[in-house]
Design a protein around this motif. Structure first.
Motif: not given
Length: 92
Positions: A87-89
């Protein structure tokens, strides 16, 4: 201390004033000697040709030919099923 300064100035003077003309003179003498012997350009050119001819005669084949002596077996690859997803933001 004065001896150190004098020696440093003497070395700087030698490097700035004496070394360049000395090196130019030595290089000129070297080139004149090579030109007089006729070996300045001639030696390198014919030496390379001679080496190529020797390599061709030793190998028994012309320059640029390719021969493959051994082909290693390739191990079977497992099919790639995917990997871990991270997951990345998003940063704006």
């Amino acid at each position: 201390m004065i001896k150190f300064i004098f020696t440093t100035l003497l070395i700087i003077f030698f490097i700035r004033m004496v070394a360049p003309p000395l090196f130019r003179w030595l290089l000129g003498m070297f080139i004149r000697k090579k030109m007089r012997n006729g070996s300045f350009f001639y030696t390198n050119m014919h030496q390379q040709q001679r080496q190529q001819q020797e390599q061709q005669s030793q190998n028994g084949r012309a320059k640029g030919d390719v021969s493959i002596d051994y082909i290693p077996e390739r191990p079977e690859r497992k099919s790639f099923k995917g990997g871990e997803y991270v997951d990345y933001e998003e940063v704006k």
